[in-house]
Design a protein around this motif. Structure first.
Motif, mmCIF file in Angstrom:
data_model
loop_
_atom_site.group_PDB
_atom_site.id
_atom_site.type_symbol
_atom_site.label_atom_id
_atom_site.label_comp_id
_atom_site.label_asym_id
_atom_site.label_seq_id
_atom_site.Cartn_x
_atom_site.Cartn_y
_atom_site.Cartn_z
ATOM 1 N N LYS A 1 0.840 -1.208 0.000
ATOM 2 C CA LYS A 1 0.000 0.000 0.000
ATOM 3 C C LYS A 1 0.876 1.260 0.000
ATOM 4 N N ARG A 2 1.870 1.303 0.872
ATOM 5 C CA ARG A 2 2.762 2.470 0.934
ATOM 6 C C ARG A 2 3.582 2.619 -0.350
ATOM 7 N N HIS A 3 3.984 1.490 -0.944
ATOM 8 C CA HIS A 3 4.746 1.497 -2.195
ATOM 9 C C HIS A 3 3.919 2.138 -3.315
ATOM 10 N N ILE A 4 2.650 1.751 -3.436
ATOM 11 C CA ILE A 4 1.762 2.286 -4.472
ATOM 12 C C ILE A 4 1.466 3.764 -4.211
ATOM 13 N N GLU A 5 1.212 4.119 -2.962
ATOM 14 C CA GLU A 5 0.948 5.522 -2.620
ATOM 15 C C GLU A 5 2.166 6.399 -2.919
ATOM 16 N N GLU A 6 3.360 5.865 -2.696
ATOM 17 C CA GLU A 6 4.588 6.602 -3.017
ATOM 18 C C GLU A 6 4.689 6.826 -4.527
ATOM 19 N N ASP A 7 4.295 5.823 -5.319
ATOM 20 C CA ASP A 7 4.290 5.980 -6.771
ATOM 21 C C ASP A 7 3.349 7.104 -7.198
ATOM 22 N N PHE A 8 2.187 7.224 -6.547
ATOM 23 C CA PHE A 8 1.271 8.324 -6.848
ATOM 24 C C PHE A 8 1.952 9.660 -6.589
ATOM 25 N N ARG A 9 2.659 9.772 -5.471
ATOM 26 C CA ARG A 9 3.336 11.035 -5.149
ATOM 27 C C ARG A 9 4.434 11.366 -6.166
ATOM 28 N N LYS A 10 5.141 10.330 -6.649
ATOM 29 C CA LYS A 10 6.210 10.534 -7.628
ATOM 30 C C LYS A 10 5.665 10.784 -9.032
ATOM 31 N N GLY A 11 4.421 10.360 -9.296
ATOM 32 C CA GLY A 11 3.833 10.551 -10.618
ATOM 33 C C GLY A 11 4.233 9.492 -11.623
ATOM 34 N N GLY A 12 4.313 8.251 -11.167
ATOM 35 C CA GLY A 12 4.691 7.162 -12.067
ATOM 36 C C GLY A 12 4.446 5.808 -11.446
ATOM 37 N N PHE A 13 5.086 4.792 -12.032
ATOM 38 C CA PHE A 13 4.849 3.406 -11.662
ATOM 39 C C PHE A 13 6.202 2.704 -11.527
ATOM 40 N N THR A 14 6.452 2.114 -10.366
ATOM 41 C CA THR A 14 7.700 1.411 -10.125
ATOM 42 C C THR A 14 7.477 -0.089 -10.271
ATOM 43 N N PHE B 1 11.451 2.714 -12.728
ATOM 44 C CA PHE B 1 10.404 3.719 -12.571
ATOM 45 C C PHE B 1 9.948 4.199 -13.939
ATOM 46 N N HIS B 2 8.625 4.205 -14.162
ATOM 47 C CA HIS B 2 8.039 4.635 -15.428
ATOM 48 C C HIS B 2 7.111 5.819 -15.143
ATOM 49 N N LYS B 3 7.530 7.006 -15.592
ATOM 50 C CA LYS B 3 6.750 8.218 -15.338
ATOM 51 C C LYS B 3 5.470 8.187 -16.170
ATOM 52 N N TRP B 4 4.368 8.655 -15.558
ATOM 53 C CA TRP B 4 3.085 8.711 -16.259
ATOM 54 C C TRP B 4 3.065 9.857 -17.243
ATOM 55 N N LEU C 1 -20.040 10.601 -26.699
ATOM 56 C CA LEU C 1 -18.694 11.137 -26.849
ATOM 57 C C LEU C 1 -17.699 9.992 -26.911
ATOM 58 N N THR C 2 -16.536 10.248 -27.446
ATOM 59 C CA THR C 2 -15.451 9.271 -27.434
ATOM 60 C C THR C 2 -14.326 9.878 -26.604
ATOM 61 N N VAL C 3 -14.017 9.232 -25.479
ATOM 62 C CA VAL C 3 -12.991 9.728 -24.563
ATOM 63 C C VAL C 3 -11.904 8.663 -24.458
ATOM 64 N N THR C 4 -10.682 9.032 -24.810
ATOM 65 C CA THR C 4 -9.554 8.110 -24.727
ATOM 66 C C THR C 4 -8.789 8.370 -23.434
ATOM 67 N N ILE C 5 -8.658 7.350 -22.628
ATOM 68 C CA ILE C 5 -7.918 7.433 -21.359
ATOM 69 C C ILE C 5 -6.582 6.709 -21.561
ATOM 70 N N PRO C 6 -5.442 7.430 -21.477
ATOM 71 C CA PRO C 6 -4.158 6.747 -21.640
ATOM 72 C C PRO C 6 -3.850 5.868 -20.425
ATOM 73 N N GLN C 7 -3.079 4.831 -20.653
ATOM 74 C CA GLN C 7 -2.723 3.949 -19.540
ATOM 75 C C GLN C 7 -1.772 4.676 -18.596
ATOM 76 N N ARG C 8 -2.154 4.700 -17.336
ATOM 77 C CA ARG C 8 -1.294 5.202 -16.265
ATOM 78 C C ARG C 8 -1.344 4.147 -15.171
ATOM 79 N N GLN C 9 -0.615 3.074 -15.410
ATOM 80 C CA GLN C 9 -0.673 1.929 -14.507
ATOM 81 C C GLN C 9 -0.119 2.295 -13.136
ATOM 82 N N PHE C 10 -0.842 1.894 -12.108
ATOM 83 C CA PHE C 10 -0.401 2.143 -10.743
ATOM 84 C C PHE C 10 -0.428 0.871 -9.909
ATOM 85 N N MET C 11 -1.095 -0.175 -10.395
ATOM 86 C CA MET C 11 -1.185 -1.417 -9.640
ATOM 87 C C MET C 11 -0.903 -2.598 -10.577
#
Length: 189
Positions: free
Chosen positions: A34-47, A51-54, A153-163
């Protein structure tokens, strides 16, 4: 120390190790995840294997002066998605999850087709008037949405993997280190 005392100590340590494996470690591992994922949110990416920046959001790129443009991807003032990470410890295992309904589309990316409803048009007009201020004829995104002839409408959501589906090497290393530390406590006590 005689053989009976030695056997008693071994059985006690065995029970403590079993308790660690089946009850205590799933809670510790879930908390670490949980803390690992929350830290990724703060950094703005996915470890996960590094590390892969969103990808930046449109509101960040616009350089607006509002509070919304200062938040990173997947973040808001309420931290609804980033604060929704939970874990459920089980017998020698843990499940990490979120109950937020839109989490999956952010995690995997995809295309949505929402309907344009009268309620949505009303909201769009309210947003337009708020954003346009005194210049009611100003062309805004909200005005275009309120006046659109489209029903979908057509809305495209880019992948921002966090989990991830399975833990990456970085998280596995943290959990293994904690496990070894807890084993050391039991053995040395």
């Amino acid at each position: 120390m005689n053989i009976q005392e030695f056997n008693r100590i071994i059985l006690k340590k065995q029970k403590q190790l079993s308790d660690l494996m089946h009850r205590k470690m799933p809670v510790l591992a879930g908390n670490l995840a949980k803390r690992h994922i929350e830290e990724d949110f703060r950094k703005g990416g996915f470890t996960h294997n590094g590390f892969h920046k969103w990808q930046e959001t449109k509101r960040q790129k616009s350089g607006g002066k509002g509070a919304g443009s200062r938040y990173g991807p997947l973040l808001s003032g309420r931290k609804y998605l980033s604060g929704s990470i939970e874990y459920a410890p089980g017998d020698a295992q843990v499940t990490v999850f979120t109950r937020v309904p839109y989490a999956a589309i952010h995690n995997r990316g995809g295309v949505l087709h929402p309907s344009v409803t009268p309620k949505m048009r009303k909201f769009a007009w309210a947003q337009h008037y708020r954003e346009a201020g005194k210049d009611k004829k100003k062309d805004t995104f909200w005005k275009r949405l309120a006046l659109t002839k489209k029903e979908k409408l057509t809305v495209t959501i880019p992948q921002r993997q966090f989990m991830p589906a399975t833990p990456g090497p970085e998280l596995t290393k943290k959990v293994s280190g904690k496990f070894e530390q807890e084993i050391g406590k039991i053995i040395n006590s």
